[in-house]
Motif scaffolding. Sequence first.
Motif, PDB file in Angstrom:
ATOM      1  N   THR A  77       0.843  -1.073  -0.006  1.00  0.00           N
ATOM      2  CA  THR A  77      -0.027   0.014  -0.090  1.00  0.00           C
ATOM      3  C   THR A  77       0.944   1.277   0.143  1.00  0.00           C
ATOM      4  O   THR A  77       0.588   2.382  -0.827  1.00  0.00           O
ATOM      5  N   GLU A  78       1.939   1.283   0.686  1.00  0.00           N
ATOM      6  CA  GLU A  78       2.882   2.561   0.827  1.00  0.00           C
ATOM      7  C   GLU A  78       3.476   2.784  -0.398  1.00  0.00           C
ATOM      8  O   GLU A  78       3.952   3.932  -0.830  1.00  0.00           O
ATOM      9  N   ARG A  79       3.666   1.579  -1.209  1.00  0.00           N
ATOM     10  CA  ARG A  79       4.405   1.767  -2.382  1.00  0.00           C
ATOM     11  C   ARG A  79       3.530   1.864  -3.718  1.00  0.00           C
ATOM     12  O   ARG A  79       3.833   1.982  -4.828  1.00  0.00           O
ATOM     13  N   GLY A  80       2.151   2.032  -3.411  1.00  0.00           N
ATOM     14  CA  GLY A  80       1.541   2.420  -4.528  1.00  0.00           C
ATOM     15  C   GLY A  80       0.917   1.259  -5.131  1.00  0.00           C
ATOM     16  O   GLY A  80       0.262   1.368  -6.338  1.00  0.00           O
TER      17      GLY A  80
END
Length: 738
Positions: A245-248
Amino acid sequence: MIKTRLFAAAALGALLAGCTTMPEAMDRPATATPAIPEGTGYFASDSTLPLRAPDFTKISDADFKPAFEQGMAIQQAEVAAIAGNPAAPTFENTIVALERSGKMLSRVGIVFGALTGANTNDTLDAIDAEISPRLAAHSDAINLNPELFARVKAVYDQRASLNLDTEDAKLLEETYKGMVHAGAQLTPAQKEQVKAINTRLSTATTNFGQTLTQATKDAALVIADQARLAGLSDADIEAAKKAATERGVPGKAVVALQNTTQQPALATLKDRATREALFDASWNRAEKGGANDTRALVAEIVQLRAQKAALFGDPDWATYQMWDRMAKNPRTALDFMQQMVPALEATQRRDAAALNAEIKASGGNFTVKPWDWAMYADKLKAKKFALDEDAVKPYFEMKRVLEDGVFFAANKLYGLSFKQRTDLPVYNPDVWTYDVTDRDGSQLGIFYFDPFQRDNKRGGAWMSNFVEQSKIEGTKPVIYNVHNIPKAPEGQPQLISFDWVETMFHEFGHALHGFFANQKYESLSGTATARDFVEYPSQVNEMWASYPEVLANYARHYKTGEPIPQALIDKIQAASKFDQGYQFGETVEAALLDMKWHALTPQQAAAINTPEAVSAFEAKALGELGLAVDLVPPRYRTSYFRHIFSDPAGYSAGYYSYLWTQMLDRDSRKWFMDHGGLTRENGDHFRATVLSQGGTQDYFDMYRKFSGHEPDVQPMLEALGLSGGNEGTVPSTGDETN
C-alpha cells in the motif's frame, strides 16, 4: 558495523588526529596570521542540548550545504594559520591546534552522515553527491600541504626528545604516518594524480551507495497472488501488505529486501518458485542494467584504487590499504582465512548432502539450491534440536530485550544504568533516547536507538557518534545504534528473532566501546581503531545474549511474563553451531572475494572495464575459492557489497576483519568463562584493558594485557564446529545423535 567518521570520506577525521611541526632552525619569513572566518547558522556553534546532542528541531535540509561550505572555509583558514605560523613548531601549536581545527565541519558532517544513512531523502542525496568530492579535495588540501607536512616531519623527527606521554606520542605517530600514507612525500605531479583519483573515488563510491539503496528498494518482490505467501507469519503477511500500500500497489504484497544475499523469508516461504524469485531479486538487484546497475561503478572504483596504490609503490590496493591494520598485510589475512577452507568446504558439501536427503524425505524431486537452503536447514534443525523458531520469538519482545537484556548485562559487567528520556529531539519518531549513568553516578553519555527498517535507511546495522568523547574538548559521548528490524503491524507486539537479539547486543558492544572512551583526543577516542580490531569488542558483547543470568532476565513471554523454559534455552545453545557451513561460509566467501578484487594490479583492473567483465571476474574469483559457492553464495555479491564499495576506503581489503575479530572474540569468551563469566571484576578488567583504550596502543599489546596471551584461533574453530570430528555439521536424515 561501526560508526563512520565523516569528513571527506572518513579520511579527514584520522588526518585531524594530528600533525606536527618544524624545527627552530627553520628560517621562514614572517607572515600575517590569516583571519579565521566566522560561521553562521545552526552548525556554527555547539548545541545547547545536554552533552551537545543535536537539536533536530532546528536543523533543516537547507542548512547542510552552506554549513559544509563554511566549515571547509573555516578549517582551511585554521590550517593555513598552523602551516604559516612563524613560531617554531611545537606539539601544541601544530598537533593539538590541528586536532582542534574543523569543529564546524565536524558538527555538520556527523549529523549529515547520520541522516543520509538512516533517514535520507532526495535532497540529502543530491547534497551528498555534490559535497563528497569537495570534501575529498578539502582533505587532500590538508594532507598534501607541503608547509604543513614540513612542520609535521620536523616534530616527528625530534619525537624522542619531546617527553610525550603515550597518547601524545600515538597522536604524533598517527599524524605523520597518516600524512605519508595520504601522499605527503609524493612528487608534485604524483600529488596531483592522487587528488584527481580521490575526487573521482569520492564521487563513484557515493554514487554506488545511493544507487544500491535505490536498487534494493526497487528490487523488492511484488506478489499479487496471496497464496504465494504461505509459510509467512500473520505479522509478516500484514507487513508485506502494508508495504504494498505504501508503495502504491494496494491489494498486493511486497517483500522488501535486506542488504545480504539471503533473505529471512526464504526460511519459511513454502512455494519454491516464490523462494527462487525472492532469491533472484536479491542476487540480481544491482545487475539488471539501467540506472540501478552498480557494476560500471565497481569497475571504476577498482581501477582507481589500483592506480592509487601504484603511485605509492604498492602492488595492489590491499597492500596499500592494510598499512595500519592489526594483521599488517594481505598475506597474514589470507593465510588466516585459507587455513579454514578445507574443513569449511567439506562441511558445506556434507551439509548439502544432508539437505538433499531431507528434501527427498519431504517428497521433493529436486536438489538443494541457495533459495532452498534455509528452509531445509531449519527443518533439520527442528528434527535435531526440536527447536521451533516461531516458538522462540514470543520470548523476545524488542524493548524488553534492550532494557532487560542489553542494558542489564551492561549493568552487571560495568555498573551502568539507563533511563529513557522523551525530551530530546530525534530525526524520526521511531528513535528512542536514554541517559547512560556510570558506576559512580555521573552521566557517561546519551544513547539513541533507531530499530526499524525503512525504505530511506541503508541496510544492515551500525553504531556511530553524534558527539565524540574528548578530554581537551570537554565532551562526553552521544552515541546511536541503527537496526533494520521489520516493524510489527500497529497494535501487535514487536517480537524479534534470536539473530536480531544478538545483533542488538553486538551493536551495543560498539556503543560500549564509545561510551568508555577515555582519551584526550577525539581522533584516538573510542572506536577510532583499526578495521580488524574495532569489531572485536562488539562481538564479545554478543556472548551475553545467551548467558543464563541475562537470558533469565529478558527472555520472557510477552503475554504471560513466564521466563523462557530451560529446555528451550538448551536447544538454542545446542543449535548455535548448526549450519555453519552456510552461515560462516558465506562470510568467508565475501571476505575472500573482497581480497580478490583488491589484489588486482592496475593492468589487471584496467581489463575489467564493462559490467559484463565485472560479473565475469566475480564468477572466476568465486570459482577459485575452493568452497561450494554454487550452493552457498557469498553474503554480499560484488554489485551490492556496500561495505567495500560505498566510500573511498570503508572495509575494502578489510571484510576479513569480521573473521579476524571473531578469532579474538572467541578466545576472549573463553577467558571470561575461565574467570567466572558475568562479573563486575571481569567487566572492569575488559573496560580497563580494551574498551577504554581507544586507538592509543598497539593492538597485540592491548590484547595481551587483557588475556595474558597471544590470540588463539582454536576456540573459534571449536565454536564453529570446524575443529575435530563432525561437530557442527548438518546431520543426516534420521540421525538424531550425530
